[in-house]
Design an enzyme around this catalytic site. Structure first.
Site, PDB file in Angstrom:
ATOM      1  N   HIS A  65       0.835  -1.206   0.000  1.00  0.00           N
ATOM      2  CA  HIS A  65       0.000   0.000   0.000  1.00  0.00           C
ATOM      3  C   HIS A  65       0.872   1.259   0.000  1.00  0.00           C
ATOM      4  O   HIS A  65       0.665   2.178  -0.814  1.00  0.00           O
ATOM      5  CB  HIS A  65      -0.888  -0.015   1.247  1.00  0.00           C
ATOM      6  N   GLU A  66       1.852   1.290   0.885  1.00  0.00           N
ATOM      7  CA  GLU A  66       2.711   2.468   0.977  1.00  0.00           C
ATOM      8  C   GLU A  66       3.611   2.610  -0.247  1.00  0.00           C
ATOM      9  O   GLU A  66       3.939   3.735  -0.653  1.00  0.00           O
ATOM     10  CB  GLU A  66       3.560   2.408   2.253  1.00  0.00           C
ATOM     11  N   HIS A  85       1.819   4.696  -2.789  1.00  0.00           N
ATOM     12  CA  HIS A  85       1.982   6.137  -2.546  1.00  0.00           C
ATOM     13  C   HIS A  85       3.379   6.597  -2.969  1.00  0.00           C
ATOM     14  O   HIS A  85       3.536   7.632  -3.632  1.00  0.00           O
ATOM     15  CB  HIS A  85       1.785   6.452  -1.060  1.00  0.00           C
TER      16      HIS A  85
END
Length: 451
Positions: A21-22, A25
């Site tokens: 998920h990170e 980003h």
């Protein structure tokens, strides 16, 4: 050992999902030209870190293992005085709104992409699981709808069905939508038969439980045939042999191996009469199940055992798909799972579904351990579902979540002005309060389930 396995399964499930998920980003931030100061796995105090790359981004492991974050150069989080103009141009809030939307949305989208990749891989490989052949309890809603034991379900609501997981998925979706379940089945000796479970039968069902089971449908299991008898066991002393077809115990008909085991477990130390077929001839023998201690969800209990292995494994099927078909099925699976999750959230908000469906880390850890013990395919499938859940959760329009920031930026697109800083601060506090409330509810539900 089981506890340790559960903990490890939980860590190896949630950890990579947070990192993925990170990374979403991080990669889109770099692609948009934003300077990334830190990539942290975990929250709170930094325990270990190293700096890499042209920007000397700090890669860190922090104390609290649940979560992670990407820290970008951001005017809202510190003074930028003294920074060169080249860095100021790469500050997050100075990017146009579409770049900010892309960076924020990249985390949840990364979770969806991971789920698609996992499901596509599983579909290409093919997962062995029970077929859609069913058993039906007499007088249950499924029986009243016309279904019978031995039916092989081929389609539900015009959607093809081959394996048990597909059948269960269609039942859950119909229960959420509260519409009738139309089934096409293949029945031995009769060919194709239709049956319909009415919408009324779905009212009040526990959507967190076994929906097909609540309607009287289970996985069809083989006839209760003894496969092996342990030497010196009560079964051997009673004269039972491999190949015996068990038909009844104390006059109670035995449908399958599970039913036979359940009867024997409840008859510790008691003499029971077992009726069977051996080489086509009926025979009755008496056997006394030996009392043994066993662990259960209620603690240590006394159960009966006779030392005989009975056939229990249902018909299994493995359906591999071509790469193109696998990706298509994976996309459909992720889309359907997102839609079902949002429907459940909506029904909980309107009171149509119970808040006990909100689950937390204890339940996730429990399921992670269970699926890990079932095999790699089941564990990877579970990880894919959790990845989808994380993606959906982060897209909810709650301040402090990605969805809250996307809501701000959407308003900025519509109005041409950013959300006032004071409004954002108040919303952040409300969002934190709401998240804490949801976390407490989830943990409470987890504890209740354990008890």
């Amino acid at each position: 050992m089981s506890f340790l396995q559960t903990v490890l399964a939980f860590v190896f499930c949630l950890g990579p999902l947070i990192v993925f998920h990170e990374l979403g980003h991080y990669l889109v931030a770099r692609w948009c030209g934003v300077k990334v100061l830190r990539f942290s796995v975990g929250m709170g105090t930094v325990l270990w870190s190293r700096r890499f790359g042209k920007d000397q981004t700090e890669w860190a492991i922090s104390a609290l293992p649940l979560g992670g974050y990407v820290k970008m150069l951001d005017a809202r989080e510190g003074e930028l005085a003294g920074l060169p103009e080249s860095d100021l141009k790469r500050e997050f809030t100075r990017q146009n709104v579409w770049k900010r939307i892309a960076i924020v949305a990249a985390g949840p989208l990364a979770n969806f992409l991971l789920a698609i990749l996992l499901f596509a891989g599983l579909y290409m490989h093919g997962v062995e699981e029970p077929s859609s052949k069913i058993s039906v309890q007499t007088e249950a809603p499924a029986w009243q709808a016309g279904l019978r034991s031995g039916d092989v379900v081929s389609a539900i609501n015009e959607q093809p069905v081959q394996v048990w997981s597909e059948l269960r998925w269609q039942f859950i979706q119909s229960a959420i939508d509260k519409h009738e379940i139309r089934l096409a089945v293949e029945r031995p000796g009769q060919g194709r038969v239709s049956a319909t479970v009415p919408a009324a039968a779905l009212e009040g069902l526990d959507l967190d439980g076994d929906v097909p089971g609540l309607l009287g449908i289970g996985v069809a299991r083989p006839a209760p045939v003894i496969e092996q008898v342990v030497a010196g066991s009560p079964a051997e002393r009673a004269g039972l042999q491999a190949g015996d077809l068990l038909t009844s115990v104390d006059g109670v008909q035995v449908a399958d191996g599970i039913a036979f085991i359940d009867i024997i477990r409840g008859a510790a130390g008691k003499t029971v009469l077992v009726t069977l077929q051996r080489l086509g001839q009926p025979l009755t023998v008496s056997v006394v199940p030996q009392a043994e201690q066993a662990k259960s969800s209620k603690g240590t209990v006394t159960v009966g055992k006779i030392g005989a292995y009975v056939a229990q494994r249902p018909d299994m099927i493995k359906v591999p798909s071509s790469p193109v078909a696998a990706v298509g099925k994976a996309l459909d699976k992720v889309w359907d799972t997102c839609a079902m999750t949002l429907k459940m959230i909506g029904k909980m908000l309107t009171g149509e579904a119970s808040l006990k469906n909100v689950t937390g880390p204890i339940t996730i850890a429990d399921y992670a351990g269970q699926t890990a013990r079932m095999g790699a395919a089941h564990y990877l499938s579970f990880i894919a579902f959790i990845s989808i859940s994380l993606g959906v959760m982060n897209l909810l329009p709650i301040p402090v979540l990605d969805g809250g920031h996307l809501l701000y930026y959407s308003l900025e697109v519509l109005t041409g002005r950013s959300v006032p800083e004071r409004v954002g601060e108040i919303a952040q506090r409300l969002g934190i309060g709401l998240l804490l409330t949801l976390m407490l509810l989830a943990v409470f539900n987890d504890v209740v389930r354990l008890l």
